[in-house]
Design an enzyme around this catalytic site. Structure first.
Site, PDB file in Angstrom:
ATOM      1  N   ASP A   1       0.830  -1.202   0.000  1.00 25.95           N
ATOM      2  CA  ASP A   1       0.000   0.000   0.000  1.00 25.95           C
ATOM      3  C   ASP A   1       0.870   1.261   0.000  1.00 25.95           C
ATOM      4  OD1 ASP A   1      -2.980   0.678   0.325  1.00 25.95           O
ATOM      5  OD2 ASP A   1      -2.031   1.995   1.793  1.00 25.95           O
TER       6      ASP A   1
ATOM      7  N   GLU B   1       1.333  -0.235  -4.772  1.00 27.79           N
ATOM      8  CA  GLU B   1       0.420   0.879  -5.024  1.00 27.79           C
ATOM      9  C   GLU B   1       1.260   2.156  -5.010  1.00 27.79           C
ATOM     10  OE1 GLU B   1      -3.773   2.600  -3.264  1.00 27.79           O
ATOM     11  OE2 GLU B   1      -2.142   2.145  -1.877  1.00 27.79           O
TER      12      GLU B   1
END
Length: 459
Positions: A72, A143
């Protein structure tokens, strides 16, 4: 050491005034950086002890059998240690649209420039690759928001020296963002806006020996069906199949988000605003009410943004069957979000058992297209890519894929929402028809055809 982990940050990185990334530890009465919420302090990766601890946590789960990681916002781990103020790019929130972008300089400004792809990012990723990822042969997808620099991306996912296997590039899902106003703002877009980033990254990753992730939907965005197609009852299935056909014929690793494979759509517009539970949605609506009070037109525009772009749309319970709560939880349990009203007809069980000589359910269509993709991987996954000039009609996305064993394939997709005529280029010769969103067709050798709404074909 724990005090070092929570790096003091007194408004060092400033977000738009809906989110303030400065939090206070009540025990020490010190500020710490929290780019997202106070419950998520940013770790100080500049501290080697922190990196060692992160590596240890990752090994723990890999030892348990995890095959890899989705990382993330991995490109936010390195901050500029000078901690400069952000440039003033957002205007004052005094009047205007729901985000309040008119005249004067706003109190808080985006600080992305100072913590996105920071100065030591690649050093940290190379270390992570050497110490953890390579020994376990772990698969990785990062990400990485707010980055579009090609050289930076290839440093990360290049076949030769890349630190990760692939990353999520957000150009497609950001196509209706308003520059300088953040995600919760809305602009009109055309099919060309959807096609342009797809063409860019399909071409560049082949030329620069990188690797794509193929996705148009995730937990941070609305339903792709509602965003890119007509999600009405009449056209829902055709639109979902159109998007499936597109994704299964593009190079890279496909990420299908839960519910996308059955054609789930956005929350109904007639639901009460209280059904929006996500912190981004709640803060956005609260700010809109503070800015606009009883201005019905302004609040209507703000509600349109929620109905179109809120993250809540992809966070409603997965629709497994027609039982209470769509099979997501027991009847006597209240799910954390309201179940969609269409769950009795749009669910995995119904689509698995669907039987027709003339059609497939959305789920069955996804399975067939994925089987074709696997069978012809040399073309659809690893093959050459070429866009077909569609200057005569900007609503059609057409391209060629080619592989040594599977030969050449033509994919034509009608995103217009209308029936239209489209002519294949003279140099393209069609031998046979493989697949379409309308299964019963006899169109194998027609170079000019009437293309219906949500119509896609592969030749």
């Amino acid at each position: 050491m724990s005090e070092e982990w929570w790096k003091e940050a007194s408004q060092l990185f400033r977000f738009p005034n809906i989110i303030i990334p400065r939090s206070t530890d009540k025990t020490s009465n010190e500020y710490y950086l929290s780019l997202f919420t106070p419950d998520q302090p940013d770790l100080n990766w500049a501290n080697p002890d922190v990196r060692v601890a992160v590596h240890d946590v990752m090994r723990f789960w890999l030892d348990k059998g995890a095959c890899g990681y989705r990382m993330d916002v991995i490109n936010l781990i390195s901050k500029d240690q000078r901690f400069p103020d952000a440039d003033e790019t957002i205007v004052n929130a005094t009047s205007g649209d729901a985000a309040g972008h008119t005249g004067g300089s706003a109190k808080y400004q985006p600080g992305w420039k100072w913590y996105v792809n920071g100065p030591r990012l690649h050093e940290y990723l190379r270390e992570l690759k050497k110490e953890v990822l390579d020994p376990y042969k772990a698969i990785t997808v990062g990400e990485m928001p707010h980055v579009s620099d090609i050289d930076e991306i290839i440093k990360t996912v290049g076949q030769k020296d890349g630190e990760l296997n692939m990353i999520f590039i957000f150009d497609v899902v950001d196509l209706d963002n308003v520059p300088g106003q953040g995600r919760m703002a809305l602009r009109n877009w055309e099919v060309r806006d959807l096609v342009k980033p797809i063409v860019k990254w399909q071409t560049l990753m082949i030329e620069r020996e990188g690797w794509n992730s193929v996705f148009i939907e995730n937990h941070d965005n609305p339903r792709s069906l509602s965003r890119f197609c007509d999600d009405s009852d009449e056209w829902r299935e055709k639109g979902a199949k159109l998007l499936a056909l597109m994704q299964t014929t593009l190079s890279g690793t496909i990420f299908v988000y839960q519910g996308e494979e059955i054609g789930m759509r956005n929350m109904p517009k007639d639901w009460d605003v209280a059904e929006y539970k996500d912190i981004e949605s709640v803060n956005y609506w609260k700010k809109s009410l503070e800015l606009h009070g009883f201005d019905k037109d302004a609040l209507k525009k703000a509600r349109e943004v929620l109905d179109t772009k809120a993250r809540d749309h992809t966070r409603t319970p997965m629709q497994w069957d027609a039982s209470p709560n769509a099979g997501f939880c027991s009847e006597n349990v209240k799910p954390w979000m309201r179940v969609m009203d269409d769950f009795k007809t749009v669910n995995t069980d119904v689509q698995t058992r669907f039987s027709s000589e003339n059609d497939l359910s959305v789920l069955q269509y996804w399975k067939r297209r994925l089987a074709d993709r696997k069978k012809h991987a040399d073309a659809f996954v690893h093959g050459e890519y070429q866009t077909i000039d569609n200057a005569d009609n900007g609503s059609v996305f057409a391209y060629l894929r080619a592989g040594k064993e599977s030969g050449q394939w033509l994919i034509v997709l009608n995103f217009s929402g209308n029936t239209l005529a489209w002519s294949m280029p003279e140099e393209v010769k069609v031998k046979d028809w493989m697949a379409g969103t309308y299964l019963k067709e006899n169109l194998t050798n027609r170079l000019r055809a009437s293309w219906r709404c949500g119509h896609g074909r592969a030749y």
